[in-house]
Design a protein around this motif. Structure first.
Motif, short mmCIF file in Angstrom:
data_model
loop_
_atom_site.label_atom_id
_atom_site.label_comp_id
_atom_site.label_asym_id
_atom_site.label_seq_id
_atom_site.Cartn_x
_atom_site.Cartn_y
_atom_site.Cartn_z
N PRO A 97 19.48 -17.12 -59.50
CA PRO A 97 20.79 -17.77 -59.54
C PRO A 97 21.87 -16.86 -60.08
O PRO A 97 21.62 -15.91 -60.82
CB PRO A 97 20.56 -18.95 -60.50
N LYS A 98 23.12 -17.17 -59.71
CA LYS A 98 24.27 -16.42 -60.22
C LYS A 98 24.58 -16.80 -61.66
O LYS A 98 24.23 -17.89 -62.14
CB LYS A 98 25.51 -16.72 -59.37
N HIS A 99 25.29 -15.90 -62.32
CA HIS A 99 25.94 -16.13 -63.61
C HIS A 99 24.96 -16.54 -64.72
O HIS A 99 25.30 -17.31 -65.61
CB HIS A 99 27.03 -17.21 -63.48
N THR A 100 23.74 -16.00 -64.66
CA THR A 100 22.76 -16.31 -65.71
C THR A 100 22.93 -15.42 -66.93
O THR A 100 22.36 -15.69 -67.98
CB THR A 100 21.33 -16.14 -65.18
N ASN A 104 18.85 -13.02 -69.13
CA ASN A 104 18.07 -13.95 -68.30
C ASN A 104 17.77 -13.35 -66.93
O ASN A 104 16.68 -13.55 -66.37
CB ASN A 104 18.84 -15.27 -68.12
N PHE A 105 18.72 -12.59 -66.39
CA PHE A 105 18.50 -11.94 -65.10
C PHE A 105 17.31 -10.98 -65.17
O PHE A 105 16.45 -10.97 -64.30
CB PHE A 105 19.77 -11.20 -64.67
N GLN A 108 14.04 -12.80 -65.20
CA GLN A 108 13.68 -13.35 -63.90
C GLN A 108 13.21 -12.27 -62.93
O GLN A 108 12.27 -12.49 -62.16
CB GLN A 108 14.86 -14.13 -63.33
#
Length: 408
Positions: A97-100, A104-105, A108
């Motif tokens: 997902p965007k804007h994490t 967090n990116f 993931q």
């Protein structure tokens, strides 16, 4: 010149089907609304003359160019040089997902990057095809494995392979470095030019002091890259051993008891690890400040520093952009990359150019095109053949209108 017609071939330009004819020993003469030669716009009455092998003969005025000039609606530009990409992550397109936020990116990516060989290969082939069709001629690509090796053997694009190593625990540094060397040897066994490959650190938050030392010794006078100040947490980690990365280390069971805060921001903390006159491409720089730039400009341990912008990835992950106008004011060497499908909807360099121009309206298009062409070629070491319309080079030709596409 002899005018013996050979086979006809076709190409789509801005939705129109245009048929060209190849001629034995006949130059192609290309004229647009303007020509950007890698450094500046040359004027609307100039013609780019190429030989049948794609080498630049000259840029001449219309009178000197003579007949058989092909005209295009747009700006003719050398092929783009993508200074930072991860085609290994192409199978992650649309999965994160965007804007994490970066912390967090990263978590993931670490948990989601596993996939079947066929899925990864298909995604990487699609990525390479998009790069080629949208006008990219060379790529600085991050490699954590040998997965992309088969894709790169087709020679459609020039590659500088950055064999990326990480490991925040000093005790494991030699093991991590040895594994990166094995990957490097796999690439060099099939590549003639070993200068187009190097072992590089992933990021300041993922490389121990000992591992930095091993990379420094192995990269003397080579080109390397590093993800730099992509989020505020990176500066917090070095300044006070606090911030979001502590949660990441905890989640993955990484012992950081040996890490000592420096009381300084990230760039000022890691750059002195490099002392061997390397050329360093610093990627993202979203949280780089004027003091960081001035410190780096005065540091003498490296040969050259480049600041790589990947604006669409910055917006995708952190929803912020680096202060590009400040970098320009500080006379930084700027290049452009796309990052990966994990953090971007496309790998199209012109989309990055448009995002920069949209968000920094005081910066003109020729300046940004220079970052995407000759600056990138200089950074990756391809400036002898790519990046500008100079005699003898084979830089490719991109037509820039509402979009950009390769025409030679």
């Amino acid at each position: 010149m002899r005018n013996f017609a050979a086979n006809a071939w076709a190409n789509k330009i801005c939705g129109c089907e245009i048929t060209f004819y190849r001629f034995t020993m006949l130059y192609r003469k290309l004229k647009g609304k303007n020509i950007f030669n890698g450094y500046e716009l040359m004027g609307e009455n100039m013609v780019l003359i190429m030989d049948e092998y794609g080498a630049v003969v000259e840029v001449a005025d219309e009178v000197a160019a003579g007949e058989n000039v092909e005209s295009f609606e747009g700006i003719l530009c050398p092929g783009f040089v993508n200074a930072h990409c991860h085609i290994e992550l192409s199978h992650l397109k649309g999965k994160i997902p965007k804007h994490t936020g970066l912390v967090n990116f990263v978590q993931q990516v670490m948990t989601e990057r596993t996939a079947g060989e066929e899925e990864k290969l298909t995604a990487m082939q699609a990525a390479a095809e998009e790069l080629y069709n949208s006008g990219t001629v060379a790529v600085g690509d991050i490699c954590n494995t040998t997965d992309s090796l088969v894709v790169k053997q087709n020679r459609l694009l020039h590659w500088h392979n950055f064999i990326e190593v990480s490991g925040f625990v000093g005790a494991a540094a030699q093991k991590r470095f040895d594994a990166a060397e094995e990957i490097l040897h796999s690439f060099t066994s099939t590549k003639k030019d070993e200068q187009r490959i190097s072992i590089v650190p992933h990021a300041p938050y993922s490389v121990s002091e000992k591992l930095f030392g091993l990379i420094n010794q192995a990269s003397a006078k080579r080109t390397i890259s590093i993800h730099n100040q992509e989020c505020a947490a990176e500066n917090e980690l070095y300044f006070s051993k606090s911030g979001g990365f502590l949660e990441l280390y905890s989640n993955f069971g990484i012992d950081i008891s040996d890490f000592r805060e420096t009381g300084k921001r990230s760039l000022e903390s890691w750059l002195p690890y490099f002392t061997k006159q390397q050329k360093i491409i610093m990627v993202h720089n979203s949280f780089t400040k004027k003091d960081d730039l001035q410190f780096a400009a005065n540091y003498s341990g490296v040969e050259q520093l480049y600041y790589c912008l990947c604006p669409n990835a910055n917006l995708y992950i952190e929803n912020t952009l680096p202060d590009v106008e400040m970098m320009l004011q500080q006379n930084c060497n700027i290049v452009i990359g796309t990052d990966s499908y994990a953090s971007n909807k496309q790998l199209n360099m012109f989309e990055e150019i448009k995002t920069i121009c949209k968000n920094f309206t005081t910066i003109d298009l020729p300046t940004v095109l220079q970052w995407a062409t000759i600056n990138g070629a200089n950074a990756l070491g391809f400036n002898d053949v790519l990046g500008s319309f100079e005699k003898g080079k084979k830089p490719g030709v991109v037509l820039i209108g509402k979009n950009a596409e390769r025409i030679f």
